[in-house]
Write an enzyme that holds these catalytic residues in place. Structure first.
Site, mmCIF file in Angstrom:
data_model
loop_
_atom_site.group_PDB
_atom_site.id
_atom_site.type_symbol
_atom_site.label_atom_id
_atom_site.label_comp_id
_atom_site.label_asym_id
_atom_site.label_seq_id
_atom_site.Cartn_x
_atom_site.Cartn_y
_atom_site.Cartn_z
ATOM 1 N N ASP A 195 0.816 -1.211 0.000
ATOM 2 C CA ASP A 195 0.000 0.000 0.000
ATOM 3 C C ASP A 195 0.853 1.266 0.000
ATOM 4 O O ASP A 195 1.985 1.260 0.480
ATOM 5 C CB ASP A 195 -0.873 -0.033 1.272
ATOM 6 C CG ASP A 195 -2.237 0.584 1.040
ATOM 7 O OD1 ASP A 195 -2.446 1.193 -0.021
ATOM 8 O OD2 ASP A 195 -3.080 0.462 1.938
ATOM 9 N N ASN A 208 -10.472 -2.644 -6.804
ATOM 10 C CA ASN A 208 -9.673 -1.609 -7.470
ATOM 11 C C ASN A 208 -10.249 -1.158 -8.824
ATOM 12 O O ASN A 208 -9.828 -0.127 -9.359
ATOM 13 C CB ASN A 208 -8.217 -2.068 -7.674
ATOM 14 C CG ASN A 208 -7.409 -2.087 -6.374
ATOM 15 O OD1 ASN A 208 -6.438 -2.816 -6.249
ATOM 16 N ND2 ASN A 208 -7.806 -1.273 -5.392
#
Ligand code: V0D
Length: 253
Positions: free
Chosen positions: A33, A81
């Site tokens: 991340d 996503n």
């Protein structure tokens, strides 16, 4: 008192030290991340962060391979996503291609075997092809398994497993009573892999985000405040060193 500041200032740990310290986690999973935030901090477009993150994949994979990790699973793209802006999704979908062209050679030479979990059918051809080529080209390698989670979501994976099991019972291939934990594990996409021993998430977030929910039942978690492109070999060794000091009891005493 434990603080991030002290954690970051700790003295360095080498590959040799972690190797002699104790057991190396057989399977490490990473939620990579903070690539977008890394770029923003530098005044760069998000795509520059993703590209930098991709380059770091090779560094960390080499480091993990060097110390004898058996499986490294990397969360590259979640089923959620797709909700990102179209141009960002388009850019991300080009990364496997770039990885194949630029980074794969060195990993190949280091005996790394590429595998993938996730929904292949949802990927465009130009993304799927280089992934399949990487898998094909490294299938006879016997070193670390570099397992990319692409278009992966754990709940989707579990629903698919439940459907397979239900179908087998319905078609009388198996008895309802035969369904147990091992059977469930064997119907997940990770059926050929051990459960992760260590999960790392970068960038300060402390959530699982639909990653390997079933498989992480007994996994140790390591959270780092660093953005993924800044997470280096050294930080991996520190996470492993801390893992080695924890006693894992699997619910026992
Ligand atoms: C972006 C940080 C490698 C996280 C790493 C499909 C987000 C860089 C791959 C890759 C991405 C996947 C499969 C494969 C070879 C390489 C990748 C995506 C994003 C999205 F066989 N990095 N990487 N794939 N990022």
């Amino acid at each position: 008192m434990w603080t991030w500041k002290r954690w970051l200032k700790r003295s360095s740990v080498t590959a040799e030290q972690v190797k002699s310290n104790g057991s190396i986690p057989s399977h490490i999973a990473i939620i990579m991340d903070g690539n977008g935030r890394w770029a923003k901090r530098r005044g760069l477009p998000r795509s520059a962060g993703h590209r930098s993150g991709m380059k770091n994949v090779k560094h960390i994979a080499q480091a993990a391979n060097k110390i004898g990790v058996d499986v490294l699973t990397l969360y590259t793209f979640s089923t959620e996503n797709w909700k990102r802006p179209q141009d960002e999704v388009d850019y991300l979908m080009k990364l496997p291609e770039q990885f194949f062209e630029i980074e794969i050679k060195e990993l190949e030479e280091n005996n790394v075997q590429v595998q993938m979990i996730g929904d292949m059918e949802g990927l465009p051809d130009h993304t799927l092809k280089p992934i399949q080529q990487s898998i094909e080209r490294t299938k006879n390698n016997t070193g670390m398994i570099l397992n990319f989670a692409v278009n992966y979501g754990s709940r989707t994976e579990m629903v698919a497993a439940i459907k397979q099991l239900a179908k087998k019972v319905k078609e009388e291939e198996m008895e309802l009573e035969q369904i147990n934990e091992e059977y469930v594990s064997l119907h997940l996409q990770t059926k050929d892999l051990p459960d992760p021993d260590l999960l790392i998430r970068t960038s300060g977030e402390q959530r699982i985000s639909n990653f390997l929910l079933w498989q992480l039942a007994y996994t140790e978690f390591s959270f780092s405040p660093l953005y993924w492109p800044d997470y280096k070999e050294q930080h991996l060794y520190e996470a492993i060193e801390q893992f080695q000091t924890r006693g894992r009891r699997y619910g026992g005493l």
